[in-house]
Motif scaffolding. Sequence first.
Motif, PDB file in Angstrom:
ATOM      1  N   ILE A 245     -10.726  -8.904 -14.082  1.00  0.00           N
ATOM      2  CA  ILE A 245     -12.158  -9.060 -13.816  1.00  0.00           C
ATOM      3  C   ILE A 245     -12.441  -8.899 -12.323  1.00  0.00           C
ATOM      4  O   ILE A 245     -13.374  -8.219 -11.924  1.00  0.00           O
ATOM      5  CB  ILE A 245     -12.656 -10.428 -14.312  1.00  0.00           C
ATOM      6  N   GLY A 246     -11.619  -9.546 -11.508  1.00  0.00           N
ATOM      7  CA  GLY A 246     -11.782  -9.477 -10.056  1.00  0.00           C
ATOM      8  C   GLY A 246     -10.822  -8.464  -9.462  1.00  0.00           C
ATOM      9  O   GLY A 246      -9.897  -7.994 -10.134  1.00  0.00           O
ATOM     10  N   PRO A 247     -11.003  -8.160  -8.191  1.00  0.00           N
ATOM     11  CA  PRO A 247     -10.105  -7.205  -7.540  1.00  0.00           C
ATOM     12  C   PRO A 247      -8.705  -7.787  -7.375  1.00  0.00           C
ATOM     13  O   PRO A 247      -8.532  -9.005  -7.336  1.00  0.00           O
ATOM     14  CB  PRO A 247     -10.760  -6.975  -6.177  1.00  0.00           C
TER      15      PRO A 247
ATOM     16  N   GLN B 216     -24.700 -12.839  -7.860  1.00  0.00           N
ATOM     17  CA  GLN B 216     -24.355 -12.295  -9.179  1.00  0.00           C
ATOM     18  C   GLN B 216     -22.876 -12.449  -9.528  1.00  0.00           C
ATOM     19  O   GLN B 216     -22.446 -12.032 -10.603  1.00  0.00           O
ATOM     20  CB  GLN B 216     -24.729 -10.804  -9.233  1.00  0.00           C
ATOM     21  N   THR B 217     -22.095 -13.066  -8.663  1.00  0.00           N
ATOM     22  CA  THR B 217     -20.656 -13.181  -8.897  1.00  0.00           C
ATOM     23  C   THR B 217     -20.340 -14.037 -10.121  1.00  0.00           C
ATOM     24  O   THR B 217     -21.126 -14.917 -10.496  1.00  0.00           O
ATOM     25  CB  THR B 217     -19.947 -13.782  -7.662  1.00  0.00           C
ATOM     26  N   VAL B 218     -19.207 -13.765 -10.722  1.00  0.00           N
ATOM     27  CA  VAL B 218     -18.714 -14.615 -11.810  1.00  0.00           C
ATOM     28  C   VAL B 218     -17.624 -15.560 -11.302  1.00  0.00           C
ATOM     29  O   VAL B 218     -17.114 -16.386 -12.050  1.00  0.00           O
ATOM     30  CB  VAL B 218     -18.183 -13.793 -13.013  1.00  0.00           C
ATOM     31  N   MET B 219     -17.300 -15.456 -10.011  1.00  0.00           N
ATOM     32  CA  MET B 219     -16.275 -16.318  -9.426  1.00  0.00           C
ATOM     33  C   MET B 219     -16.801 -17.746  -9.332  1.00  0.00           C
ATOM     34  O   MET B 219     -17.887 -17.987  -8.817  1.00  0.00           O
ATOM     35  CB  MET B 219     -15.893 -15.811  -8.041  1.00  0.00           C
ATOM     36  N   PRO B 220     -16.028 -18.695  -9.837  1.00  0.00           N
ATOM     37  CA  PRO B 220     -16.473 -20.092  -9.765  1.00  0.00           C
ATOM     38  C   PRO B 220     -16.587 -20.574  -8.320  1.00  0.00           C
ATOM     39  O   PRO B 220     -15.769 -20.203  -7.480  1.00  0.00           O
ATOM     40  CB  PRO B 220     -15.353 -20.868 -10.470  1.00  0.00           C
TER      41      PRO B 220
END
Length: 103
Positions: free
Chosen positions: A46-48, A76-80
């Motif tokens: 999902i992330g780099p 807009q990030t999905v990172m907690p």
Amino acid sequence: MGTTACFGAARAQSAAAEGEKIAFDRGKGNCLTCHGIKGGDLPGTIGPALKDIKSKYPDRNDLVAIVSDETKRNPQTVMPPFGRNRILTEQEINAVVDFLQTL
């Protein structure tokens, strides 16, 4: 190298090792859920991929801010938001950043 320099290097290495444990811990940092990290098992996509971090983020404070609450920089990030949501303590975030800077 003087005694103080050796002690500082050993402390940074210890913090990086602790940060690696937190990053790889599925119940704590859980970075592997979204990111590929050298040495990690079953990484997400999902992330780099987390590599060349020190060259991408030469200012350590930028990296601390991202781990603490990436929504401030990217709503807009999905990172907690590990700091804001108290998933990780400030000390744990600093250890994770120490580890990330070794990648």
